[in-house]
Scaffold this motif. Structure first.
Motif, short mmCIF file in Angstrom:
data_model
loop_
_atom_site.label_atom_id
_atom_site.label_comp_id
_atom_site.label_asym_id
_atom_site.label_seq_id
_atom_site.Cartn_x
_atom_site.Cartn_y
_atom_site.Cartn_z
N PRO A 1 0.78 -1.21 -0.14
CA PRO A 1 0.00 -0.28 -0.08
C PRO A 1 0.81 1.30 -0.04
O PRO A 1 0.42 2.39 -0.66
N VAL A 2 2.15 1.18 0.56
CA VAL A 2 2.96 2.39 0.41
C VAL A 2 3.42 2.70 -0.87
O VAL A 2 3.47 3.75 -1.25
N SER A 3 3.66 1.62 -1.56
CA SER A 3 4.06 1.94 -2.76
C SER A 3 2.86 2.25 -3.85
O SER A 3 3.05 3.10 -4.68
N ALA A 4 1.80 1.95 -3.53
CA ALA A 4 0.66 2.54 -4.32
C ALA A 4 0.46 4.04 -4.08
O ALA A 4 0.02 4.57 -5.16
N VAL A 5 0.73 4.45 -2.81
CA VAL A 5 0.67 5.93 -2.48
C VAL A 5 1.79 6.60 -3.08
O VAL A 5 1.61 7.55 -3.74
N THR A 6 2.88 6.02 -3.27
CA THR A 6 4.31 6.89 -3.36
C THR A 6 4.87 6.61 -4.69
O THR A 6 5.47 7.30 -5.38
N GLY A 7 4.66 5.10 -5.32
CA GLY A 7 5.07 5.02 -6.62
C GLY A 7 6.52 4.23 -6.32
O GLY A 7 7.26 4.32 -7.39
N ALA A 8 6.95 4.11 -5.17
CA ALA A 8 8.29 3.59 -4.65
C ALA A 8 8.48 2.16 -5.28
O ALA A 8 7.72 1.53 -5.06
N THR A 9 9.60 1.99 -5.77
CA THR A 9 10.11 0.40 -5.67
C THR A 9 10.51 0.14 -4.38
O THR A 9 10.63 0.77 -3.40
N LEU A 10 10.77 -1.28 -4.27
CA LEU A 10 11.15 -1.80 -2.88
C LEU A 10 12.30 -1.12 -2.42
O LEU A 10 12.42 -0.77 -1.06
N ARG A 11 13.52 -0.90 -3.39
CA ARG A 11 14.79 -0.22 -2.67
C ARG A 11 14.38 1.02 -2.23
O ARG A 11 14.89 1.51 -1.16
N GLU A 12 13.53 1.77 -2.98
CA GLU A 12 13.24 3.32 -2.48
C GLU A 12 12.60 3.34 -1.43
O GLU A 12 12.58 4.02 -0.67
N ASN A 13 11.55 2.46 -1.32
CA ASN A 13 10.64 2.32 -0.23
C ASN A 13 11.62 2.18 1.21
O ASN A 13 11.35 2.87 2.13
N PHE A 14 12.51 0.99 1.08
CA PHE A 14 13.11 0.71 2.55
C PHE A 14 14.52 1.52 2.35
O PHE A 14 15.15 1.27 3.51
N GLY A 15 14.85 2.22 1.57
CA GLY A 15 15.92 2.94 1.37
C GLY A 15 15.98 4.28 1.94
O GLY A 15 16.69 5.03 2.36
N ASP A 16 14.73 4.99 1.43
CA ASP A 16 14.30 6.35 2.05
C ASP A 16 13.96 6.35 3.43
O ASP A 16 13.17 5.46 3.99
N GLY A 17 14.56 7.19 4.27
CA GLY A 17 14.34 7.27 5.72
C GLY A 17 13.08 7.49 6.09
O GLY A 17 12.45 6.75 6.83
N TYR A 18 12.31 8.49 5.39
CA TYR A 18 10.72 8.69 5.71
C TYR A 18 9.97 7.47 5.32
O TYR A 18 9.21 6.89 6.42
N LEU A 19 9.87 6.91 4.34
CA LEU A 19 9.10 5.62 4.00
C LEU A 19 9.49 4.62 4.55
O LEU A 19 8.68 3.95 5.02
N ALA A 20 10.85 4.35 4.84
CA ALA A 20 11.23 3.22 5.68
C ALA A 20 10.73 3.35 7.28
O ALA A 20 10.11 2.22 7.72
N GLU A 21 10.44 4.64 7.89
CA GLU A 21 9.94 4.72 9.11
C GLU A 21 8.51 4.31 9.04
O GLU A 21 7.87 3.90 9.91
N VAL A 22 7.53 4.87 7.90
CA VAL A 22 6.39 4.43 7.75
C VAL A 22 6.26 3.06 7.87
O VAL A 22 5.29 2.56 8.67
N SER A 23 6.70 2.16 6.97
CA SER A 23 6.75 0.93 7.21
C SER A 23 7.12 0.37 8.52
O SER A 23 6.48 -0.78 8.67
N ARG A 24 8.34 0.70 8.99
CA ARG A 24 8.64 0.21 10.20
C ARG A 24 7.34 0.11 11.37
O ARG A 24 6.85 -0.70 12.15
#
Length: 338
Positions: free
Chosen positions: A223-246
Motif C-alpha cells: 500500500p505504501v508503494s501504491a501511494v508513493t510509486g516507490a520501488t522496494l529499494r526506494e521504499n526501504f532505502g528512503d528514511g521517511y518511507l522506511a519509518e512509515v513501513s516500520r
C-alpha cells in the motif's frame, strides 16, 4: 506412491488457474521440471498462450513452453490445482474451476494476504469463522473443502510483461503446510514436485506463521508503494518511507501474537531485506499502473479486521490503507474520463 518415486510424480495431472505473474512463473517452472501442465485462462491470456505458449525469463534463462490451455471444462479432474488469482478474483475463479476439483484434488491457493481458510482447522473462539474481508458471504468456504487445501506462501517477485509472458530475477521460494498443522505424505509429494521444478520449498507445521510473515512483507510495502510509486529499494532505502513501513510493522505484531502466531523472521531483518530486493515494483504498484483493482481487502482490510476482533488499534496502517484506496479510486476515475 512414494514421495521418492520422482518418475511417478510426473504422471500427476497438474493445473494452474490464473496466468498472472505468479501463475505464469509456476506453470513455466513446472514445465521446466518435466511436468505436463494445464493452464486455465480466459480472454487475452487464453489467446496469447494458445498462440505462443507461456514464456518466463528467470535467473536460469529464457523459457518458452507449449501448454494445454482453456477453460476448466476442457480438462479432467486434477491431482494438484494451483489457484493463482488476485485475491479479489478468487470467488469468481473458485466457481470457474469447480469441474476440475475431484474428491482427492490437492488445492493450493497461491494468494496474497490473509486467506479465507485462516480459521479452518483451528480451535478456540474463532474456530470455523470466515474472514469477511476476503470471503464476505462464505462462498469460498462452501466451494472448497478445507481438508483438500494446502496452505502456501511465496517469496516470488515476478512481473507479467504481457499476457503469457513473465519475468523474475530473484530466487523462487515457497513455504507449504497443512492447515491442520500436520506433516502429511501429500505435503511431501507436493514439496517434491516443486523442488523438481527448481523452486526452493520449506515444509512447515505452522503455516499461519508463514502466512503472517508474508502478510507483513506485503502490508508494509504494497500500500505504501501504491501511494508513493516507490520501488522496494526506494521504499526501504528512503528514511521517511522506511519509518512509515516500520511503524506499520510494529502495529501488526500484537495482532499476530493475539492469534498465537509468530513471525518466522526478525522484524529488522524484514525491513533490511526489502532494500536488497532492488528496483522491484510491488504487485500493488504494478496493478495501479495497469489500472487494475488493488488487493487491499486481503493485504490490508483483513489484517485490520482481525485486529478489530481483539480491540487492537492500527492507526498508521488504517491511514495508509485509506490513502491507497483513494489513489486507486482516483486512478479509475481518470481512466473513465479518458
Amino acid at each position: 506412491m512414494s514421495v521418492f518415486d520422482r518418475n511417478g510424480l510426473r504422471d500427476l495431472q497438474i493445473c494452474v488457474a490464473g496466468p498472472g505473474a505468479i501463475g505464469l512463473t509456476l506453470a513455466a517452472r513446472l514445465s521446466v521440471g518435466g511436468f505436463q501442465v494445464a493452464v486455465i485462462a480466459r480472454n487475452e491470456s487464453l489467446h496469447a498462450i494458445r498462440e505462443s505458449g507461456i514464456r518466463l525469463i528467470d535467473r536460469e534463462g529464457d523459457h518458452t513452453f507449449r501448454v494445454d490451455v482453456g477453460s476448466a471444462s476442457a480438462f479432467p479432474k486434477q491431482d494438484i490445482l494451483f489457484l493463482c488469482p488476485k485475491s479479489q478474483d478468487m470467488p469468481a475463479l473458485a466457481n470457474a474451476v469447480r469441474s476440475v476439483v475431484g474428491a482427492d484434488t490437492i488445492i493450493v491457493p497461491v494468494i496474497n494476504g490473509i486467506p479465507w481458510w485462516y480459521f479452518e482447522g483451528e480451535a478456540g473462539a474463532w474456530a470455523g469463522r470466515h474472514v469477511r474481508s476476503v470471503d464476505p458471504d462464505g462462498s469460498l468456504k462452501s466451494i472448497f473443502r478445507s481438508s483438500q487445501i494446502i496452505g502456501t506462501t511465496t517469496v516470488i517477485t515476478a512481473e507479467r510483461v504481457q499476457p503469457g509472458f513473465a519475468k523474475t530475477f530473484n530466487p523462487l521460494q515457497m513455504t507449504i503446510g497443512e492447515i491442520n498443522n500436520e506433516i502429511s505424505p501429500r505435503l511431501e509429494r507436493l514439496a517434491a514436485v516443486l523442488q523438481m521444478s527448481g523452486i526452493d520449498v520449506q515444509i512447515t507445521w505452522r503455516i499461519r506463521d508463514a502466512v503472517w510473515t508474508k502478510v507483513v512483507r506485503n502490508l508494509i510495502s504494497n500500500p505504501v508503494s501504491a501511494v508513493t510509486g516507490a520501488t522496494l529499494r526506494e521504499n526501504f532505502g528512503d528514511g521517511y518511507l522506511a519509518e512509515v513501513s516500520r511503524q506499520m510493522l510494529y502495529e501488526v505484531l500484537p495482532v499476530i501474537a493475539a492469534y498465537g502466531a509468530r513471525l518466522e523472521t526478525d522484524p529488522n531483518t524484514i525491513l533490511a531485506a526489502g532494500r536488497k530486493m532492488g528496483d522491484v515494483k510491488t504487485s500493488m504498484l504494478q496493478d495501479l499502473e495497469r489500472g487494475a483493482p488493488l488487493e487491499l481487502a486481503a493485504i490490508c482490510d483483513a489484517v485490520l479486521e482481525l485486529a478489530a476482533l481483539h480491540g487492537i488499534s492500527m492507526p498508521v496502517t488504517q491511514a495508509i490503507t485509506g490513502l491507497a484506496r483513494f489513489r486507486s479510486r482516483c486512478n479509475f476515475a481518470m481512466q473513465a474520463a479518458q
